[in-house]
Design an enzyme around this catalytic site. Structure first.
Site, short mmCIF file in Angstrom:
data_model
loop_
_atom_site.label_atom_id
_atom_site.label_comp_id
_atom_site.label_asym_id
_atom_site.label_seq_id
_atom_site.Cartn_x
_atom_site.Cartn_y
_atom_site.Cartn_z
N SER A 114 16.98 -41.57 -12.55
CA SER A 114 15.61 -40.92 -12.56
C SER A 114 15.64 -40.85 -10.97
O SER A 114 15.44 -41.88 -10.22
CB SER A 114 14.53 -41.64 -13.14
OG SER A 114 13.39 -41.07 -13.06
N GLY B 200 -8.04 -7.42 4.31
CA GLY B 200 -8.78 -7.40 5.55
C GLY B 200 -8.74 -8.32 6.89
O GLY B 200 -9.20 -8.12 7.75
N MET C 193 -5.75 -7.22 8.48
CA MET C 193 -5.15 -6.44 9.72
C MET C 193 -6.06 -5.01 9.72
O MET C 193 -6.86 -5.01 9.12
CB MET C 193 -3.82 -5.81 9.20
CG MET C 193 -2.88 -7.08 9.42
SD MET C 193 -1.09 -6.74 8.99
CE MET C 193 -1.23 -6.27 7.19
N HIS D 156 -1.85 -42.29 -1.88
CA HIS D 156 -2.19 -43.00 -3.12
C HIS D 156 -3.39 -42.22 -3.96
O HIS D 156 -3.16 -41.96 -5.22
CB HIS D 156 -2.57 -44.36 -2.80
CG HIS D 156 -3.23 -45.23 -3.83
ND1 HIS D 156 -2.12 -45.61 -5.03
CD2 HIS D 156 -4.24 -45.60 -4.55
CE1 HIS D 156 -2.70 -46.43 -5.72
NE2 HIS D 156 -3.95 -46.12 -5.52
N CYS E 182 11.40 -38.32 -11.42
CA CYS E 182 9.90 -39.03 -11.64
C CYS E 182 9.26 -38.93 -10.41
O CYS E 182 7.93 -39.54 -10.40
CB CYS E 182 9.83 -40.38 -12.27
SG CYS E 182 10.78 -41.46 -11.30
N LYS F 295 0.91 -1.29 0.02
CA LYS F 295 0.14 -0.10 0.11
C LYS F 295 0.93 1.23 -0.15
O LYS F 295 0.56 2.22 -0.88
CB LYS F 295 -0.87 0.13 1.24
CG LYS F 295 -2.14 0.96 1.21
CD LYS F 295 -2.84 0.84 2.39
CE LYS F 295 -3.83 -0.70 2.43
NZ LYS F 295 -4.24 -0.77 3.64
N ARG G 46 -3.56 3.21 8.45
CA ARG G 46 -3.79 1.97 7.58
C ARG G 46 -2.76 1.05 7.61
O ARG G 46 -1.36 1.45 7.68
CB ARG G 46 -3.85 2.59 6.07
CG ARG G 46 -4.80 3.71 5.95
CD ARG G 46 -4.87 4.06 4.41
NE ARG G 46 -5.51 3.19 3.78
CZ ARG G 46 -5.45 3.20 2.31
NH1 ARG G 46 -4.78 4.24 1.79
NH2 ARG G 46 -6.05 2.45 1.57
N ARG H 266 -3.00 -1.62 -6.58
CA ARG H 266 -2.08 -2.99 -6.39
C ARG H 266 -2.41 -3.98 -7.40
O ARG H 266 -3.65 -3.93 -8.19
CB ARG H 266 -2.14 -3.52 -5.22
CG ARG H 266 -3.43 -4.16 -4.78
CD ARG H 266 -3.57 -4.90 -3.73
NE ARG H 266 -4.90 -5.27 -3.26
CZ ARG H 266 -5.44 -5.13 -2.13
NH1 ARG H 266 -4.65 -4.70 -1.11
NH2 ARG H 266 -6.70 -5.47 -1.87
N TYR I 264 15.62 -33.34 -17.06
CA TYR I 264 14.13 -33.31 -17.39
C TYR I 264 13.32 -33.60 -16.15
O TYR I 264 14.11 -34.06 -14.95
CB TYR I 264 13.54 -34.31 -18.38
CG TYR I 264 13.85 -35.64 -17.96
CD1 TYR I 264 12.62 -36.23 -17.12
CD2 TYR I 264 14.62 -36.37 -18.46
CE1 TYR I 264 12.68 -37.68 -16.72
CE2 TYR I 264 14.90 -37.96 -17.79
CZ TYR I 264 13.76 -38.28 -17.16
OH TYR I 264 13.98 -39.67 -16.76
P1 ADP Z 1 -7.86 -2.43 3.51
O1 ADP Z 1 -6.36 -2.90 3.10
O2 ADP Z 1 -8.49 -3.48 4.46
O3 ADP Z 1 -8.41 -2.31 2.34
P2 ADP Z 1 -7.30 0.09 3.90
O4 ADP Z 1 -6.09 0.79 4.66
O5 ADP Z 1 -7.16 0.29 2.41
O6 ADP Z 1 -7.55 -1.20 4.62
O7 ADP Z 1 -8.57 1.09 4.21
C1 ADP Z 1 -10.09 0.65 4.59
C2 ADP Z 1 -10.89 1.67 4.03
O8 ADP Z 1 -10.72 3.15 4.26
C3 ADP Z 1 -10.74 1.66 2.18
O9 ADP Z 1 -11.78 1.39 1.47
C4 ADP Z 1 -9.91 2.88 2.04
O10 ADP Z 1 -10.20 3.39 0.84
C5 ADP Z 1 -10.62 3.99 3.03
N1 ADP Z 1 -9.81 4.83 3.32
C6 ADP Z 1 -8.42 4.60 4.10
N2 ADP Z 1 -7.74 5.88 4.08
C7 ADP Z 1 -8.30 6.68 3.68
C8 ADP Z 1 -8.51 8.14 3.60
N3 ADP Z 1 -7.50 8.79 3.90
N4 ADP Z 1 -9.31 8.78 3.07
C9 ADP Z 1 -10.61 8.27 2.95
N5 ADP Z 1 -10.55 6.89 3.04
C10 ADP Z 1 -9.79 6.12 3.27
MG MG Z 2 -7.55 -1.39 0.90
#
Ligand code: ADP
Ligand code: MG
Ligand code: MG
Length: 937
Positions: free
Chosen positions: A824, A140, A142, A493, A891, A61, A131, A375, A911
């Site tokens: 082999s 989702g 962390m 098996h 093999c 990220k 974040r 990403r 191979y």
């Molecule tokens: P995840 O990896 O679980 O998607 P994110 O860190 O990307 O977590 O954030 C969760 C949500 O919050 C995402 O939908 C993201 O777009 C939104 N978000 C994160 N940072 C900001 C920000 N600075 N302004 C507005 N929305 C944000």
């Molecule tokens: Mg995200």
């Protein structure tokens, strides 16, 4: 202090230092003291300190936000605290070092400047998101906190600045909930409960129905929740909030979800997460604002179409959490056309820039678009092949890039029959096992191989459910839609045969209690009776009770000649990708196949040779078992020869078919390998039958024969059959078996030679640990071959070699190579004998070994490069030292495993050989291995 820290950081974390740092690029950003390590990277005002190459340090990220900032895209400013800081947090006993904190505050000042607002300023408050973000995306798993910086005062400042009290209060209640949950560890339900109460009190149906007053009520209730749960007021100091959130994100690296996710996807625990602190933008200011996520192409089908979802007047979390149903992204064009147009332009640019499908997040605040994440998008195997071939056509990437981009497992997904997705989703998961062979299987449960055959004969579709499967279940497996077992590992098996047949298989589903005699299986509270429908996905290991319709893959239809290549777009792309792969690979690809149709399939998939033809599988063919048993039961050589003479024409016909199926490419045939008792009925079964006959007063010829059989079975009983009378030891004690097999092979080859078809048999003696064993058998082979060629008046070329699967064989490979024309590596037995693990029993303890991190992976699925691999490397080196022209292959099951193939490329095998349906995977993996070894080493 700073110095000490820096030393510590260097000592503990040299491996995550990026290339740039190693090359002496800014270790110390502006304002940091000389010699201090840099932990915080700023992005904003069109410039970032990081970029796309710094995923190790900034996480996916953070690196994406930096890269987008540098590309002048509209990204809210912020900074990334590195993964190194996360590791320090842990090594310092869950405390963020002062130096990291200092650099964070420095970056915060910079951020305040760029954003034109200040954290905690009552008139003009800066709000940020905090974040998580590791090198590999863990969607989702962390935590993230939005709207940080709000308190009882700044919320009023936000209201005054935006003249939008509802929005300000909505942001505050979201913040208290997220902070309360993530940092203060108060369960989400405690807040949701209060939210519902507030809605009820005001007769509101939707979240958006609550007005400012209603939301103020929610805030009040939330603060009360905090007070009663943690016995203190909700923290009002924004810096305390920021530090708390940062550390909570570090901690979320080690929550149970994240740990489990890393285990499944084999992500190392040691790499840590980065923390991104970013100025908030607001999708919840009203109807001219929105938030959403999307992909530049369809990640399920690969279709080149804009794909995604959004919500008007919402913040990011709402889209994925399901509190409101989002709209398809195409609708955005109608509501906010200018922002939509810009979004399309930007995402197209991103795709071009990264030269791959992008998965992005955006927010629109009062019609202004902001990018929050990008990403490379995760995709199905099907989509991966579609996308890679499209990108080459669009000249965005080269064929080499395409070969490197597609995960080899993707192509095996293309071969498997698939469930109708809607019907599959509708059923709950009953249990999960090891995904042994991909594909969708659905049918009526049967519990014995004979029942499988009988039911199929009646036109029913069945799934064979067994505690475990044994070689003589093969006929039942063959007719089933799929095979489900309660025990066994990935190379048990059932799994091996399942893959070889391309039969969907899930093995080792431990929660399944199979009672074969009662014809039932119990899973949880459900009892599956014979005839009940059961469905499973061999790719994920998920098992469901019920019927789900499937459709066959087009590629298989083409391979089987039921469809023309020109009719199938998927087939053409599959073939295109693999033909590109062939250009880059060095390793030859062969298949393990014992029957003509398997040979044909392997050839059609691109195998050029057979690396292992197991002759004993032929003994299980129709009507053969009685002859084989007669051979085994013979108590003198002449009776044994009689039985062998009956087997001869059958084996010859098999070999003829296999040779023909391989169109002149080499075929390695292994002489008989398993202990003989595998061909006989079980001792207990015989005793029961005899007892029954006695009760019935039968003392006829059948009874006498059964008694004789029982005696022989008892004679053949071994305490440890895998280490017993098998492999080359059989040939040494019963040379007439080797003679018959050699004769069948050479006669078939001579017949083909007469018909003008070339074939090169390679006769392989299994389980050799001593050169004299091989010498003994080679003499038999050469003698019979010379005799047959004389009889037939034809000269053919053939080789004699050995399997290296006993550690002593590898250790004395130089001596053995003096006799062997090829090696082999039988890595299944070699793994078994090197570790001393029985491959059929490893399921009992592998889980514990993996939990305790004694073993990372199942060594029967992915080669143990350190131990077993060392024997392979030594065998190659010693063998080639003694005989430079020695042909060397592998093999074992590892021949179809991509990461093992990387290892085999490195040690320079000629191979790899794998089951026919793994051939496409091996072609692609071998190309990737060749490219990696060229680039990397
Ligand atoms: P995840 O990896 O679980 O998607 P994110 O860190 O990307 O977590 O954030 C969760 C949500 O919050 C995402 O939908 C993201 O777009 C939104 N978000 C994160 N940072 C900001 C920000 N600075 N302004 C507005 N929305 C944000
Ligand atoms: Mg995200
Ligand atoms: Mg073996």
């Amino acid at each position: 202090m700073a110095k000490k820290l820096a030393r510590k950081a260097k000592a503990t974390k040299p491996r995550t230092a990026t290339l740039r740092q190693a090359q002496g690029r800014p270790e110390q950003g502006r304002g940091t003291k000389r010699g201090t390590r840099k932990y915080v990277y700023f992005f904003g005002s069109g410039k970032a300190e990081g970029d796309r190459t710094m995923k190790d340090l900034l996480g996916g990220k953070g690196s994406g936000l930096a890269e987008m900032t540098n590309a002048a895209l509209p990204v809210p400013p912020g900074f990334t605290i590195s993964t190194e800081a996360c590791n320090l947090y842990y090594s310092e006993g869950r405390k963020t070092p002062a130096e990291v904190d200092r650099q964070m505050l420095e970056a915060l000042r910079k951020l305040e400047k760029a954003a034109g607002a200040e954290l905690g300023n009552v008139k003009n408050p800066l709000l940020v998101s905090v974040r998580s973000g590791a090198k590999f995306s863990m969607p989702g798993m962390m935590d993230t906190i939005l709207n940080l910086g709000l308190n009882d005062e700044t919320v009023e400042g936000l209201k005054a600045r935006t003249s939008n009290g509802r929005f300000a209060c909505d942001s505050y209640r979201r913040f208290i909930q997220m902070f309360g949950n993530v940092v203060l560890e108060i369960p989400k339900e405690a807040f949701e409960h209060e939210f519902e109460h507030a809605k009820q009190a005001r007769g509101a149906k939707l979240d958006t129905d609550l007005d400012e007053q209603g939301l103020r009520d929610v805030v009040r209730r939330y603060k009360e929740v905090v007070r009663s749960r943690v016995k203190r007021d909700f923290p009002q100091d924004p810096l305390e909030q920021l530090r708390g959130a940062r550390d909570a994100v570090f901690r979320s690296w080690n929550n149970a979800r994240a740990i489990e996710y890393r285990r499944i996807y084999e992500i190392p625990d040691s790499i840590g997460t980065a923390v991104n602190v970013q100025a908030m933008v607001f999708g919840n200011t009203g109807d001219r604002s929105a938030t959403g996520v999307g992909f530049t192409r369809n990640p399920a089908t690969g279709a080149n179409e804009f794909y995604g979802e959004f919500l008007i007047n919402a913040q990011g979390e709402d889209v994925v959490s399901g509190v409101r149903t989002p709209q398809p992204i195409s609708e955005l064009e109608k509501v906010l056309p200018a922002a939509y147009k810009q979004l399309r332009q930007i995402t197209k640019r991103l795709e071009k820039h990264y030269r791959d499908v992008q998965d992005f997040e955006f927010t629109i605040q009062d019609e202004r678009l902001y990018m929050l994440q990008t990403r490379n998008g995760k995709r199905t195997g099907y989509a991966a092949v579609m996308i890679a071939t499209d990108l080459v056509d669009e000249k965005l990437i080269s064929p080499k890039d395409a070969v490197l981009q597609v995960d080899p497992e993707s192509v095996s997904q293309l071969l498997a029959p698939v469930f109708e997705p809607k019907a599959w989703k509708a059923l709950p998961v009953a249990t999960k096992g090891l995904p042994a062979s991909p594909g969708a299987a659905s049918g009526q449960a049967v519990f014995t191989a004979d029942d499988a055959v009988e039911w199929t004969r009646q036109g029913k579709k069945v799934v064979l459910v067994r505690k475990e499967t044994v070689p003589d279940d093969i006929h039942g497996m063959f007719v089933s839609q799929g095979v489900l077992t309660a025990t066994g590992g990935m190379t048990s098996h059932a799994a091996v045969v399942g893959r070889q047949m391309g039969k969907p298989s899930v093995v080792g589903a431990g929660a399944l209690e199979v009672a074969e005699a009662a014809r039932t299986a119990i899973v949880g509270s459900k009892t599956i009776k014979e005839g009940d429908y059961i469905s499973f996905d061999g790719l994920t290991g998920e098992v469901k009770v019920g019927q789900v319709p499937t459709k066959p893959s087009e590629i298989l239809q083409v391979i089987a000649g039921e469809m023309k290549p020109a009719q199938s777009d998927v087939y053409q792309r599959f073939e295109k990708l693999l033909t590109w792969a062939d250009k880059f690979r060095r390793l030859g690809i062969r298949a393990n196949a014992d029957q003509p149709d398997q040979a044909e399939t392997a050839y059609a998939f691109g195998a050029r040779g057979i690396g292992l033809c197991r002759t004993e599988h032929m003994f299980f063919g129709e009507g053969r078992i009685p002859i084989v048993q007669r051979m085994i039961l013979a108590d003198n050589e002449s009776d044994r020869r009689k039985a062998l003479n009956e087997l001869l024409p059958l084996q010859r016909a098999d070999f003829y078919g296999v040779f023909k199926g391989m169109h002149g490419t080499p075929v390695t045939i292994r002489t008989i390998d398993p202990p003989l008792h595998e061909f006989l009925p079980k001792r207990e079964e015989l005793m029961v039958e005899l007892a029954k006959m006695e009760v019935q007063g039968r003392k006829d010829e059948e009874y006498a024969n059964k008694q004789k059989l029982l005696r022989r079975v008892e004679q053949l009983h071994e305490f440890n059959p895998m280490l017993g009378h098998r492999g080359v030891r059989l040939g040494v004690t019963y040379p007439e078996i080797t003679e018959m097999q050699t004769r069948a092979i050479i006669e078939a080859a001579c017949q083909l030679a007469k018909e003008g078809t070339k074939c090169v048999p390679e006769i392989m003696i299994p389980l050799v640990g001593h050169v004299k064993e091989l010498r003994d058998q080679k003499a038999v082979v050469d003698r019979v071959a010379a005799q047959v060629m004389k009889e037939q008046g034809v000269k053919i070329q053939y080789l004699v070699g050995t399997m290296i699967e006993v550690p002593r064989g590898a250790l004395t490979a130089d001596e053995i190579a003096a006799e062997a024309q090829f090696f082999s590596f039988g890595t299944n037995d070699l793994t078994q004998l090197t570790f001393g693990f029985s491959r059929d029993d490893i399921g009992k303890f592998l889980g514990a070994y993996q939990d305790k991190k004694i073993l990372d992976k199942d060594p029967f699925a992915t080669i143990d490069t350190v131990g077993v691999g060392a024997l392979v490397a030594m065998g190659v080196q010693k063998g080639r030292g003694a005989r430079p022209t020695l042909k060397v292959g592998i093999c074992g099951e590892h021949g179809g495993d991509p990461s093992s193939i990387h290892f085999f490329e490195k040690v320079g095998l000629d191979y790899v050989s794998c089951s026919p349906y793994r051939v496409p995977v091996a072609r692609l993996a071998a190309a990737q291995a060749a490219l990696a070894v060229k680039v990397g080493d």
